[in-house]
Write an enzyme that holds these catalytic residues in place. Structure first.
Site, PDB file in Angstrom:
ATOM      1  N   GLY A  42      -3.171   3.758  -7.191  1.00  0.00           N
ATOM      2  CA  GLY A  42      -4.168   3.968  -6.150  1.00  0.00           C
ATOM      3  C   GLY A  42      -3.787   5.191  -5.343  1.00  0.00           C
ATOM      4  O   GLY A  42      -2.610   5.552  -5.284  1.00  0.00           O
ATOM      5  N   THR A  43      -4.754   5.812  -4.734  1.00  0.00           N
ATOM      6  CA  THR A  43      -4.457   7.099  -4.106  1.00  0.00           C
ATOM      7  C   THR A  43      -4.614   7.084  -2.591  1.00  0.00           C
ATOM      8  O   THR A  43      -3.701   6.649  -1.902  1.00  0.00           O
ATOM      9  CB  THR A  43      -5.289   8.207  -4.750  1.00  0.00           C
ATOM     10  OG1 THR A  43      -6.647   7.783  -4.811  1.00  0.00           O
ATOM     11  CG2 THR A  43      -4.820   8.458  -6.172  1.00  0.00           C
ATOM     12  N   THR A  44      -5.752   7.497  -2.030  1.00  0.00           N
ATOM     13  CA  THR A  44      -5.767   7.849  -0.611  1.00  0.00           C
ATOM     14  C   THR A  44      -6.390   6.771   0.281  1.00  0.00           C
ATOM     15  O   THR A  44      -7.488   6.286   0.012  1.00  0.00           O
ATOM     16  CB  THR A  44      -6.538   9.170  -0.428  1.00  0.00           C
ATOM     17  OG1 THR A  44      -5.966  10.145  -1.291  1.00  0.00           O
ATOM     18  CG2 THR A  44      -6.431   9.636   1.010  1.00  0.00           C
TER      19      THR A  44
END
Length: 281
Positions: free
Chosen positions: A48-50
């Site tokens: 998962g990123t931001t």
């Protein structure tokens, strides 16, 4: 009380921490107690990123983009990375997606277990400390590249304000002022938040600010997904106030994203911040 289907320990009053209970009764079920093969595993699972968060008078907004990546591949376009953990808190996750979702579920049970055993809810600082302990339990996997980096946002009933807590992989807990972001696009999101954040934001303005920040992150970070207009996939946004937490409906977030994108047709780099002290000619 007796029930032949359950061990006696399950039928006795126990400790208020579900994790401590599990560590005694079934330690192999805790993520941090699993044995792992040697080597690095960071390229073997989606990440998962931001995640971004911003406070406003009366609450806090937590938002996450919908993209998960595995190396240079988009592993999923509509992953959910923001979760309500109880009535007054929410967690956004960055890092190894599978472990992060498992950690959030364990944290949800931890809070519910405490409430049932003690008959009251944990303070917001207590919840932040419990999450810190869970992250610390994942340190072994973090050292092998399977790190989990959450962002906790909640409404503090004792001080009547929204608060944000960030963490490092060792479980270090840090309270943030006003706004914060984590994940691969956090550097770009934080730059956007710096220019747009005001202490007197309304709830609607705070929602627009976090959507702008995610869009700016997606422009410069390939692992962050922007609003997907064609597929109608938009960020997940959780708002927490004194009335409790709620996830904004997808059509409401879509309306915010559509307004932002329309405005960027004339200002591609986003809203222009004021320049106090600049040349007034």
């Amino acid at each position: 009380m007796s029930d032949p289907r359950l061990p006696a320990a399950y039928l006795q009053p126990g400790v208020s921490s579900f994790t401590d209970f599990l560590a005694v009764q079934a330690p192999d079920l805790l993520p941090g107690r699993r044995s792992l093969p040697a080597g690095q595993g960071d390229g073997l699972a989606p990440h998962g990123t931001t995640i971004v968060a911003a406070t406003f008078p009366g609450g806090v907004v937590l938002a996450g983009d919908r993209r998960a990546t595995m190396g240079n591949i988009i592993a999923q376009r509509d992953i959910q990375k923001v979760f309500a953990t109880d009535e007054f808190t929410a967690v956004g996750i960055a890092g190894t997606a599978g472990l992060a979702v498992e950690l959030v579920r364990l944290f949800q049970v931890e809070l519910e277990h405490y409430e049932k055993i003690e008959g009251t809810v944990l303070s917001l600082d207590g919840k932040a400390n419990r999450l810190s302990a869970l992250i610390r339990g994942n340190l072994g996997m973090a050292m092998q590249g399977l790190a989990v980096v959450p962002l906790l946002a909640g409404y503090d009933l004792a001080t009547a304000r929204g608060r944000i807590f960030s963490y490092d992989v060792t479980g270090g807990r840090y309270e943030e002022t006003g706004f914060h972001s984590v994940g691969s696009g956090s550097l770009f999101a934080r730059g956007s938040l710096k220019k747009l954040y005001r202490e007197d934001l309304t709830e609607a303005d705070a929602v627009m600010v976090v959507v702008q920040a995610l869009y700016d992150a997606a422009e410069d970070d390939s692992a962050t997904g922007g609003p997907d207009v064609a597929r109608r996939i938009f960020p997940v946004i959780q708002v927490v106030t004194a009335e409790g937490g709620r996830r904004l409906p997808d059509d409401e977030v879509a309306a915010v994203a559509d307004r932002m994108i329309a405005a960027r047709m004339s200002l591609p780099n986003g809203p222009v911040a004021e320049l106090p002290g600049g040349d007034q000619r």
